[in-house]
Structures are given as structure tokens and as C-alpha cells.
Design a protein around this motif. Structure first.
Motif, PDB file in Angstrom:
ATOM      1  N   VAL A   1      51.791  56.170  34.330  1.00 57.11           N
ATOM      2  CA  VAL A   1      52.565  56.197  35.561  1.00 57.11           C
ATOM      3  C   VAL A   1      51.643  56.031  36.768  1.00 57.11           C
ATOM      4  CG1 VAL A   1      53.950  57.689  37.066  1.00 57.11           C
ATOM      5  CG2 VAL A   1      54.513  57.494  34.641  1.00 57.11           C
ATOM      6  N   VAL A   2      50.482  56.665  36.726  1.00 57.92           N
ATOM      7  CA  VAL A   2      49.513  56.492  37.810  1.00 57.92           C
ATOM      8  C   VAL A   2      49.030  55.038  37.847  1.00 57.92           C
ATOM      9  CG1 VAL A   2      47.254  57.173  38.718  1.00 57.92           C
ATOM     10  CG2 VAL A   2      48.759  58.886  37.719  1.00 57.92           C
ATOM     11  N   LEU A   3      48.744  54.464  36.687  1.00 61.79           N
ATOM     12  CA  LEU A   3      48.319  53.067  36.640  1.00 61.79           C
ATOM     13  C   LEU A   3      49.370  52.165  37.269  1.00 61.79           C
ATOM     14  CD1 LEU A   3      46.771  52.624  33.058  1.00 61.79           C
ATOM     15  CD2 LEU A   3      45.571  52.917  35.223  1.00 61.79           C
TER      16      LEU A   3
ATOM     17  N   VAL B   1      43.848  46.278  36.764  1.00 64.37           N
ATOM     18  CA  VAL B   1      43.063  45.478  35.824  1.00 64.37           C
ATOM     19  C   VAL B   1      41.591  45.845  35.924  1.00 64.37           C
ATOM     20  CG1 VAL B   1      42.324  43.144  35.233  1.00 64.37           C
ATOM     21  CG2 VAL B   1      44.719  43.585  35.768  1.00 64.37           C
ATOM     22  N   ALA B   2      41.066  45.965  37.147  1.00 63.94           N
ATOM     23  CA  ALA B   2      39.648  46.299  37.315  1.00 63.94           C
ATOM     24  C   ALA B   2      39.335  47.667  36.720  1.00 63.94           C
ATOM     25  CB  ALA B   2      39.268  46.263  38.790  1.00 63.94           C
ATOM     26  N   PHE B   3      40.209  48.646  36.973  1.00 57.79           N
ATOM     27  CA  PHE B   3      39.978  50.008  36.481  1.00 57.79           C
ATOM     28  C   PHE B   3      40.051  50.074  34.956  1.00 57.79           C
ATOM     29  CE2 PHE B   3      41.758  54.099  35.105  1.00 57.79           C
ATOM     30  CZ  PHE B   3      40.769  54.961  35.560  1.00 57.79           C
ATOM     31  N   VAL B   4      41.112  49.515  34.380  1.00 55.64           N
ATOM     32  CA  VAL B   4      41.278  49.583  32.917  1.00 55.64           C
ATOM     33  C   VAL B   4      40.143  48.845  32.211  1.00 55.64           C
ATOM     34  CG1 VAL B   4      42.723  48.858  30.985  1.00 55.64           C
ATOM     35  CG2 VAL B   4      43.766  49.917  32.990  1.00 55.64           C
TER      36      VAL B   4
ATOM     37  N   ARG C   1      34.194  46.345  41.898  1.00 57.39           N
ATOM     38  CA  ARG C   1      33.686  47.718  41.910  1.00 57.39           C
ATOM     39  C   ARG C   1      34.497  48.579  42.887  1.00 57.39           C
ATOM     40  NH1 ARG C   1      28.824  49.593  40.249  1.00 57.39           N
ATOM     41  NH2 ARG C   1      28.010  47.461  40.070  1.00 57.39           N
ATOM     42  N   ARG C   2      34.828  47.982  44.048  1.00 56.42           N
ATOM     43  CA  ARG C   2      35.633  48.714  45.042  1.00 56.42           C
ATOM     44  C   ARG C   2      37.050  48.948  44.535  1.00 56.42           C
ATOM     45  NH1 ARG C   2      32.641  45.309  48.535  1.00 56.42           N
ATOM     46  NH2 ARG C   2      34.328  43.773  48.617  1.00 56.42           N
TER      47      ARG C   2
ATOM     48  N   ARG D   1      40.084  57.052  42.351  1.00 58.42           N
ATOM     49  CA  ARG D   1      40.516  58.120  43.267  1.00 58.42           C
ATOM     50  C   ARG D   1      41.986  58.441  43.053  1.00 58.42           C
ATOM     51  NH1 ARG D   1      37.134  55.277  46.908  1.00 58.42           N
ATOM     52  NH2 ARG D   1      38.923  54.160  47.806  1.00 58.42           N
ATOM     53  N   ARG D   2      42.794  57.425  42.802  1.00 59.71           N
ATOM     54  CA  ARG D   2      44.219  57.663  42.536  1.00 59.71           C
ATOM     55  C   ARG D   2      44.390  58.518  41.287  1.00 59.71           C
ATOM     56  NH1 ARG D   2      48.242  53.516  44.456  1.00 59.71           N
ATOM     57  NH2 ARG D   2      47.154  52.067  45.847  1.00 59.71           N
ATOM     58  N   VAL D   3      43.628  58.192  40.238  1.00 61.55           N
ATOM     59  CA  VAL D   3      43.730  58.932  38.979  1.00 61.55           C
ATOM     60  C   VAL D   3      43.328  60.388  39.177  1.00 61.55           C
ATOM     61  CG1 VAL D   3      42.773  59.149  36.654  1.00 61.55           C
ATOM     62  CG2 VAL D   3      43.420  56.894  37.536  1.00 61.55           C
TER      63      VAL D   3
END
Length: 310
Positions: A134-136, A145-148, A172-173, A180-182
Motif C-alpha cells: 500500500v505504501v509502494l 521502480v527505483a526503490f524496489v 538515488r534521489r 522516507r515514505r516507507v
């Protein structure tokens, strides 16, 4: 999957075992990126279709077929995510990621007696809990996509950049913003045994119509979200607050007489399912913090219950 004929008159593709061995990883990647098993399967299928659309010479020129497949799958998922935002604006009610059962209970919507291909099963870990997905889903497509790719699957930012179409520094940003959201949404860890006990107590109190017990189990700020996909009678908006959630549960009490509520693992966490004549009609996922339930996600959309079909 058959190979395309090419030079050599239909010789067995020497890369076949390598690329088909990537299927499970691609399904796992695509599901985390999209939150939908159906869309993940479509993305992986299209990835393989593009591989076999190439000539044998083009395939042989690719140094790492696995990396090529990952890049194509990642780009396809990014495209799906970008278009999904517009589609979900017209979605009737709330949209919840597709829930998944334990691998041992996986049916994939296949006829009785036919089990799902192990390559189609998603590995259940912290990166596929309903709360995490849900956060994703709240992230921008590029952030997700960058985070996962980086934080979950350990791709380098150079590799992520090739898929996202941005510089490594920009990726990276993006990953940092997503991180931070997670962290902001992350609840304190609760031992699995305690979660299972609380969900079991919730089931018993709900079946017994024990209002007082339900109130004790729910956090005062609990949120319940239902995804019926436009079904008649589906709850269209989130319900907030313990009293309001209990009132909604009490409203469903009459329907419980026709349903069997069972304890099941939902996306790697203790959850519940409701069955009517042996067919799963609802899946409930929970987030537990301390001794209380803080979130309930109820999925009734039949299109999202294929893996639960008996």
C-alpha cells in the motif's frame, strides 16, 4: 514456450534453460512493482515475447540474457504503473493490491487437481506485506521502480538508471524519497505469533458478535478499506475509527451466517478469508501494532481472488 526458428533450422535454443530459469525472479519483481499478479504475469509474458521476437543472432549477441529480461520487464512495469494512475481514477471504490496466499495453498485459478507452476509463485517476505504494498502504491511510478529495484532486489543505481531512463544520481534521489515514505508509514514490528493470536481473537469476536471484544482489539484510529471492484454493496470509502469499523462489522453479521471464516496467511502475514460453499469471496489482511489492529484491508474484487479459487 517454443523458440522462434532461426539460423540452424529450429535447433534447440541453448539459452532456453537460462532464460526460463529467470521466470520466477521476474514474476517476483513484477508483482512488487505492480501490486497485481495478473498484471505481473502479463508483463513477464510480454518480456518473453520480446525475447523470442529477436533473431538467434540478436539473442546470441546479448551477453547477459537475465539482465536483458530484467531491464525489459522493469520498463514494461514502469509503463503499466504510469498508465495505471489514470485507470484507477475511474476505478469504482478503493483500489487494494492483489492479495496472495501461502505457496502451499496457491491454486492460480486453475481447474481442480491442477497446481500452479512453482515459477509463478511469489516469495512472501516483508516486501510483499499488504501494508508495504500500500505504501509502494502511494509513490510515483519512478520512485516505486527505483526503490524496489535498488532496496529490495539490490540493483545498482547504474542498472536502475538504464531501466527508469534517468541518471544514477536522479535514481538515488528517487529511492531516498521512497525510503522516507516507507519509514514514515512503518509500524513497530510485532512478533508473528502475537499477530496470529490477535487476528484469531478478532475472528472469534466477529463471529460471536462480541462488540466489546472487537473494540478492545481495534486501535482507536483503525482504518478499514474494502476493494470490491464495483460489486453491488461494496464499501466505496475507507472507514476510520474503532466505533465506525465495529458498526460496519456488525452490519455484516447477517452475511456471516452464510460464510465460513478461516485463518490464512495473506501476503506473508496472519489474515482471514471468507468462503461461500468452498469458494473464497473475501480476503482480509491486517496490520497489527502492539496489541491492536491498526489497518484492515478487505478484498472482494473477484478478479483479485484468482490465486484463492478452490
Amino acid at each position: 514456450m517454443t523458440t522462434q526458428p532461426g539460423p540452424g533450422g529450429g535447433r534447440l535454443d541453448p539459452n532456453l534453460s537460462v532464460i526460463m530459469g529467470e521466470r520466477r525472479r521476474l514474476i517476483n519483481l513484477a508483482y512488487r512493482l505492480l501490486g497485481s499478479l495478473a498484471e505481473a504475469e502479463d508483463a513477464v509474458q510480454e518480456t518473453y515475447a520480446r525475447w523470442y521476437a529477436m533473431s538467434r543472432q540478436q539473442q546470441d549477441a546479448i551477453a547477459s540474457p537475465g539482465a536483458w529480461l530484467s531491464t525489459v520487464a522493469g520498463r514494461l512495469c514502469l509503463n503499466v504503473l504510469s498508465s495505471a494512475r489514470a485507470r484507477r481514477e475511474t476505478y469504482v471504490g478503493e483500489w487494494i493490491p492483489e492479495p496472495l496466499p501461502e505457496p502451499t495453498e496457491w491454486t492460480g485459478g486453475r481447474p481442480a487437481g491442477i497446481t500452479a507452476d512453482p515459477a509463478d509463485r511469489v516469495t512472501l517476505d516483508e516486501s510483499v506485506t499488504m501494508a508495504f504494498l500500500v505504501v509502494l502504491d502511494s509513490m510515483t511510478p519512478a520512485e516505486r521502480v527505483a526503490f524496489v529495484l535498488h532496496d529490495v532486489f539490490r540493483y545498482s543505481f547504474a542498472e536502475v538508471a538504464e531501466i527508469v531512463g534517468r541518471t544514477p544520481a536522479a535514481c538515488r534521489r528517487l529511492a531516498s524519497s521512497a525510503r522516507r515514505r516507507v519509514r514514515a508509514a512503518q509500524a513497530p514490528a510485532t512478533p508473528a505469533a502475537r499477530q496470529a493470536r490477535i487476528v484469531r481473537d478478532f475472528k472469534r469476536a466477529w463471529e460471536a458478535g462480541d462488540i466489546d471484544a472487537l473494540v478492545v482489539l481495534l486501535d482507536p484510529g483503525v482504518t478499514a478499506i474494502s476493494d470490491g471492484g464495483g460489486l453491488v454493496g461494496a464499501v466505496l470509502h475507507p472507514i476510520e475509527g474503532a466505533e465506525q469499523v465495529v458498526r460496519s462489522l456488525a452490519h455484516l453479521e447477517g452475511r456471516l451466517r452464510d460464510l465460513t471464516i478461516l485463518e490464512r496467511t495473506v501476503n506473508g502475514r496472519p489474515g482471514l478469508i471468507a468462503q461461500h460453499d468452498g469458494v473464497t469471496v473475501s480476503v482480509y489482511a491486517f496490520e497489527v501494532a502492539g496489541e491492536r489492529i491498526t489497518h484492515i484491508w478487505a478484498v472482494r474484487n473477484p478478479d483479485k481472488l484468482r490465486p484463492w479459487t478452490v
